[in-house]
Design a protein around this motif. Structure first.
Motif, mmCIF file in Angstrom:
data_model
loop_
_atom_site.group_PDB
_atom_site.id
_atom_site.type_symbol
_atom_site.label_atom_id
_atom_site.label_comp_id
_atom_site.label_asym_id
_atom_site.label_seq_id
_atom_site.Cartn_x
_atom_site.Cartn_y
_atom_site.Cartn_z
ATOM 1 N N PHE A 169 18.960 39.367 -0.565
ATOM 2 C CA PHE A 169 17.741 39.286 0.242
ATOM 3 C C PHE A 169 17.748 37.966 1.004
ATOM 4 O O PHE A 169 18.050 36.914 0.444
ATOM 5 N N TRP A 170 17.396 38.021 2.296
ATOM 6 C CA TRP A 170 17.310 36.789 3.076
ATOM 7 C C TRP A 170 16.064 36.797 3.947
ATOM 8 O O TRP A 170 15.585 37.856 4.357
ATOM 9 N N ALA A 171 15.558 35.615 4.202
ATOM 10 C CA ALA A 171 14.386 35.445 5.069
ATOM 11 C C ALA A 171 14.606 34.205 5.925
ATOM 12 O O ALA A 171 15.184 33.214 5.465
ATOM 13 N N LEU A 213 9.775 48.221 -3.764
ATOM 14 C CA LEU A 213 9.132 46.926 -3.992
ATOM 15 C C LEU A 213 9.746 45.837 -3.128
ATOM 16 O O LEU A 213 9.029 45.054 -2.494
ATOM 17 N N ILE A 214 11.056 45.779 -3.063
ATOM 18 C CA ILE A 214 11.681 44.736 -2.243
ATOM 19 C C ILE A 214 11.457 45.017 -0.763
ATOM 20 O O ILE A 214 11.335 44.093 0.051
ATOM 21 N N ASN A 215 11.340 46.296 -0.394
ATOM 22 C CA ASN A 215 11.044 46.623 1.003
ATOM 23 C C ASN A 215 9.602 46.241 1.349
ATOM 24 O O ASN A 215 9.314 45.834 2.479
ATOM 25 N N ALA A 216 8.694 46.368 0.379
ATOM 26 C CA ALA A 216 7.308 45.945 0.607
ATOM 27 C C ALA A 216 7.247 44.444 0.874
ATOM 28 O O ALA A 216 6.508 43.985 1.762
ATOM 29 N N LEU A 217 8.030 43.668 0.124
ATOM 30 C CA LEU A 217 8.078 42.226 0.361
ATOM 31 C C LEU A 217 8.639 41.935 1.746
ATOM 32 O O LEU A 217 8.124 41.070 2.471
ATOM 33 N N ARG A 218 9.675 42.636 2.139
ATOM 34 C CA ARG A 218 10.259 42.447 3.475
ATOM 35 C C ARG A 218 9.225 42.713 4.566
ATOM 36 O O ARG A 218 9.086 41.927 5.509
ATOM 37 N N ARG A 219 8.487 43.807 4.433
ATOM 38 C CA ARG A 219 7.496 44.171 5.449
ATOM 39 C C ARG A 219 6.355 43.151 5.517
ATOM 40 O O ARG A 219 5.852 42.835 6.598
#
Length: 301
Positions: A230-232, A25-31
Motif C-alpha cells: 500500500f502506498w500514499a 477494507l483496504i480499498n475503503a482506506l484508499r478511497r
C-alpha cells in the motif's frame, strides 16, 4: 491480526506492507485518502480589477487549482464545517492579490498574500498570468476547507495498493528471461548456470512480475489474498502522516455512524402486531387515511 510494516517514508510519501485485512477494507482506506481527507482550496474569488488577458472565470479557476498548505490542527473538523456547527469564517483563509505591471511581469502563486502565514501556496513559483505594462490584477480570494468528492481542487493526494507478489522459480532461465532483469531491475538475477535468484520481490510491482511470467516460463507468480503493498502520496498540502491519520479518523467515523444507524433500526423493534405489516395491510391503512375512515367507520367531523 493486522500487521503493518513501513518500508519507505518521506514527508510526502509512504509505502507499507499491510497483512491480515480483506480487499474491501483496504480499498475503503484508499478511497477515503483520495476523496475524503480535507484540505484548503480557493473556492470564492472577488475580482476588484482585472485588465489581464484572462477572463475573470479563467483567472478564478487557475487560483482554485493552486495547492494550499493546510494545518488541520488549526482548523475545525471537516464535519463541523459541513454541518455549520462552527463559525464559517473559522473554516476558511483569506488571500489578497494586488499586482500592477510597470514592465512585462509574470504573476506567481507567491504573490498571493495570506491572512494566515501557515496557509500559503505549496509551490511558490506556479505562474498565474502574464501582464504587460499598464495591466493589473486586484482581487480577494477565500480558501475553504473541503473534500475531493466535491471537487478535485480539494484532493490531498493519491493512494493505491496491489497484491503482495509471491514468486516461485520452477525451472532454469531461458534467453527470454533476461528481459526480466531489465523490467524488474534488481529484483532478480540470473546465474551463469541459468539458475534464477529472487533478491527482493518488492523491487518489482505485481503487474511487472506477471509480465515477466509471460516472458519467462521459469517463473510462477501468485499473490497473497490478504497481503498488500500500500502506498500514499501527498500533493504537499499536508504531511503524509497527517493525511493518513486524518484518513483513519474519517474512516473510523464512518464505521461508527454505520453502527449507530444499525443499532437505531434494531432498537425500534418489531411492529405492534408482533411482526412487520404486510403490503396489503399497509395499502388498506393508507387508503383509509386518505378517505378519512377508521376501522370503526367514517370519521365524524
Amino acid at each position: 491480526m493486522v500487521l503493518v510494516r513501513v518500508i519507505e517514508k518521506s514527508d510526502l510519501y509512504l509505502k507499507a506492507i499491510v497483512d491480515g485485512i480483506t480487499p474491501p477494507l483496504i480499498n475503503a482506506l484508499r478511497r477515503v485518502l483520495i476523496s475524503d481527507v480535507p484540505v484548503l482550496a480557493i473556492d470564492d474569488v472577488i475580482i476588484l480589477d482585472n485588465t489581464s488577458v484572462l477572463y475573470d472565470e479563467v483567472l478564478a479557476h487557475r487560483l482554485s487549482m493552486i495547492p494550499i498548505r493546510t494545518d488541520l490542527r488549526k482548523l475545525p473538523k471537516i464535519e463541523e464545517c459541513e454541518q455549520e456547527l462552527v463559525d464559517p469564517s473559522l473554516c476558511q483563509v483569506r488571500f489578497e492579490l494586488n499586482v500592477e505591471a510597470k514592465e512585462p511581469t509574470v504573476v506567481y502563486s507567491r504573490d498571493l498574500k495570506s491572512d494566515d502565514p501557515s496557509a500559503r501556496p505549496v509551490y511558490e513559483d506556479m505562474p498565474i498570468v502574464k501582464l504587460v505594462p499598464g495591466q493589473k490584477v486586484v482581487l480577494e480570494a477565500y480558501a475553504r476547507l473541503g473534500r475531493a468528492r466535491n471537487s478535485v481542487k480539494w484532493q490531498a493526494g493519491l493512494a493505491a495498493y496491489y497484491y503482495y507478489p509471491r514468486v516461485n522459480v520452477v525451472d532454469k532461465a531461458t534467453d527470454k528471461c533476461r528481459v526480466c532483469m531489465d523490467v524488474c531491475n534488481g529484483a532478480l538475477e540470473i546465474k551463469d548456470d541459468g539458475s534464477i535468484v529472487i533478491n527482493d520481490v518488492l523491487k518489482c510491482t505485481f503487474n511487472k512480475w506477471k509480465a515477466c511470467e509471460q516472458i519467462c516460463p521459469a517463473l510462477r507468480v501468485g499473490w497473497d489474498e490478504n497481503k498488500y503493498v500500500f502506498w500514499a502520496e501527498s500533493f504537499g498540502n499536508i504531511p503524509i502522516e497527517d493525511m493518513v491519520r486524518e484518513g483513519f479518523r474519517i474512516l473510523k467515523g464512518k464505521f461508527q455512524e454505520f453502527v449507530s444507524e444499525l443499532e437505531l433500526e434494531l432498537s425500534r423493534g418489531q411492529a405492534p402486531s408482533g411482526g412487520l405489516p404486510t403490503e396489503e395491510e399497509e395499502t388498506t391503512q393508507a387508503t383509509g387515511e386518505e378517505l378519512g375512515t377508521t376501522e370503526e367507520g367514517f370519521i365524524e367531523e
